[in-house]
Design a protein around this motif. Structure first.
Motif, PDB file in Angstrom:
ATOM      1  N   PRO A 120       0.784  -1.172  -0.021  1.00  0.00           N
ATOM      2  CA  PRO A 120      -0.132   0.036   0.000  1.00  0.00           C
ATOM      3  C   PRO A 120       0.865   1.424   0.202  1.00  0.00           C
ATOM      4  N   ILE A 121       1.730   1.435   0.796  1.00  0.00           N
ATOM      5  CA  ILE A 121       2.791   2.518   0.640  1.00  0.00           C
ATOM      6  C   ILE A 121       3.451   2.676  -0.547  1.00  0.00           C
ATOM      7  N   ILE A 122       4.037   1.419  -1.001  1.00  0.00           N
ATOM      8  CA  ILE A 122       4.674   1.756  -2.444  1.00  0.00           C
ATOM      9  C   ILE A 122       3.619   2.253  -3.489  1.00  0.00           C
ATOM     10  N   ASN A 123       2.284   1.767  -3.224  1.00  0.00           N
ATOM     11  CA  ASN A 123       1.427   2.120  -4.422  1.00  0.00           C
ATOM     12  C   ASN A 123       1.199   3.733  -4.229  1.00  0.00           C
ATOM     13  N   ASN A 124       1.149   4.158  -3.109  1.00  0.00           N
ATOM     14  CA  ASN A 124       0.873   5.585  -2.876  1.00  0.00           C
ATOM     15  C   ASN A 124       2.092   6.155  -3.638  1.00  0.00           C
ATOM     16  N   MET A 125       3.161   5.877  -3.211  1.00  0.00           N
ATOM     17  CA  MET A 125       4.443   6.540  -3.801  1.00  0.00           C
ATOM     18  C   MET A 125       4.774   6.577  -5.085  1.00  0.00           C
ATOM     19  N   MET A 126       3.663   5.631  -5.960  1.00  0.00           N
ATOM     20  CA  MET A 126       3.903   5.521  -7.270  1.00  0.00           C
ATOM     21  C   MET A 126       3.215   6.899  -8.105  1.00  0.00           C
ATOM     22  N   LYS A 127       2.339   7.629  -7.360  1.00  0.00           N
ATOM     23  CA  LYS A 127       1.848   8.548  -7.903  1.00  0.00           C
ATOM     24  C   LYS A 127       2.636  10.104  -7.583  1.00  0.00           C
ATOM     25  N   THR A 128       3.674   9.864  -6.963  1.00  0.00           N
ATOM     26  CA  THR A 128       4.479  10.959  -6.442  1.00  0.00           C
ATOM     27  C   THR A 128       5.834  11.159  -7.054  1.00  0.00           C
ATOM     28  N   LYS A 129       6.679  12.188  -6.822  1.00  0.00           N
ATOM     29  CA  LYS A 129       7.923  12.275  -7.192  1.00  0.00           C
ATOM     30  C   LYS A 129       8.924  11.370  -6.560  1.00  0.00           C
ATOM     31  N   VAL A 130       8.426  10.620  -5.361  1.00  0.00           N
ATOM     32  CA  VAL A 130       9.304   9.417  -4.756  1.00  0.00           C
ATOM     33  C   VAL A 130       9.405   8.354  -5.839  1.00  0.00           C
TER      34      VAL A 130
END
Lengths: 213, 213
Positions: A171-181
């Motif tokens: 879940p955290i990686i999925n959130n990161m995929m939409k960001t500059k991270v």
């Protein structure tokens, strides 16, 4: 229906429980907790989780909290259903436990707050703390350097098979995929292949399709 | 001798592993890691723990890191030796897992840094950050309020029997006993009785007698 998940679908910790139930192909009832009115700080929620944070979980008479304890329970109690997420052998299980700890203590230390600053705050109309974000990106980069070496040696964190240690990251990686991270993951080829693998699993795609917030 | 613990006896995480081995009445070899010269950041240590922090652990060919993964392994692999620290029943084990997570995610979040600020920094000649200490004391107090209610219901965190969830708290609580943070524990009668119980265990007394730093 015996299994109930209390929470908010926006929470990565709640999504972690959804994902585990999907990997195990288990049916459950979802009980919505309104974080805007702080239902998680009141009865009946705090009767299950006295710390007042989602998720809370019920399986018959058993009441649990802490998302990682919940996924561990599901993986143990329903070992024979769906995807195997743990193993019996103490030595192989020890490697899963090491990488479960790494996720909880090292990856999540940066990832959870990054997710909150970059993904949740804008939704809530709050201002992202960019200095903190830069600091957390540097912290996450050093963690992912270790992951890159590890994933050059084995397909998944604990060995050649997908396990709960990989799953808890999703879940955290999925959130990161939409960001500059996202760039931190893309720059590391073994990490990037691992992300594609674990985010592409049918169970996670099923969870994503069902999220509604 | 099959079991080796690599670390520094001053580290609460290393002491956690010593304690688990003492509860299980297991012999081991201690390999001193000089933190002053940053041996933990170099080979051969980082071959076991790529994150470069003590402890690291070997049992024959098995190499582990993360103190909580190590104690979990010891408790599992040597289930029949010494003190039982885990249980087989998935529902009872789930309660132990909940309180293992609470220790790792909530208690330790405040406790580890408090221990560093109040106990370790003065030894190293560094200045304690008193504002941070006050903030962490407030954070720990809210955690201990939950513990007080829990320990009014059951003698130990996960139920009526001492478990790994209680055990993992011991080194940090022991450090706190020599500081002003002790009052937080003393003010809560069920927490205080629990502290006396878990700190008074023969295995911990044996570890304390053997510490040499």
């Amino acid at each position: 229906m015996a299994i109930k998940v209390h929470g908010n679908p926006r929470s990565p910790a709640v999504q972690r429980v959804f994902l585990c139930l999907a990997e195990k192909d288990l049916e459950y009832e979802f009980v919505y907790v309104d974080l805007a009115t702080k239902q998680q700080k009141e009865e009946p929620f705090i009767a299950i989780n006295p710390f007042g944070q989602v998720p809370a979980f019920e399986d018959g008479d058993l009441k649990l909290f802490e998302s990682r304890a919940i996924t561990k329970y599901i993986a143990n109690a329903y070992a024979d259903k769906g995807t195997p997420l743990l193993v019996q052998d103490p030595m192989k299980m020890a490697m899963i436990e090491v990488w479960l700890e790494v996720e909880a203590q090292r990856f999540d230390a940066a990832g959870k707050t990054l997710s909150f600053e970059i993904c949740i705050k804008p939704i809530k109309g709050l201002t992202t703390d960019e200095a903190l974000v830069d600091q957390l990106i540097a912290q996450l980069a050093t963690v992912l350097d270790v992951y890159e070496k590890r994933l050059a040696q084995s397909k998944y964190l604990a060995g050649d098979k997908f396990s709960l240690a990989d799953m808890n990251h999703v879940p955290i990686i999925n959130n990161m995929m939409k960001t500059k991270v996202r760039a931190l993951f893309e720059q590391r080829p073994h990490v990037w292949a691992w992300c594609a693998d674990i985010l592409g699993r049918p169970a996670w795609q099923k969870v994503l399709a069902g999220l509604n917030f």
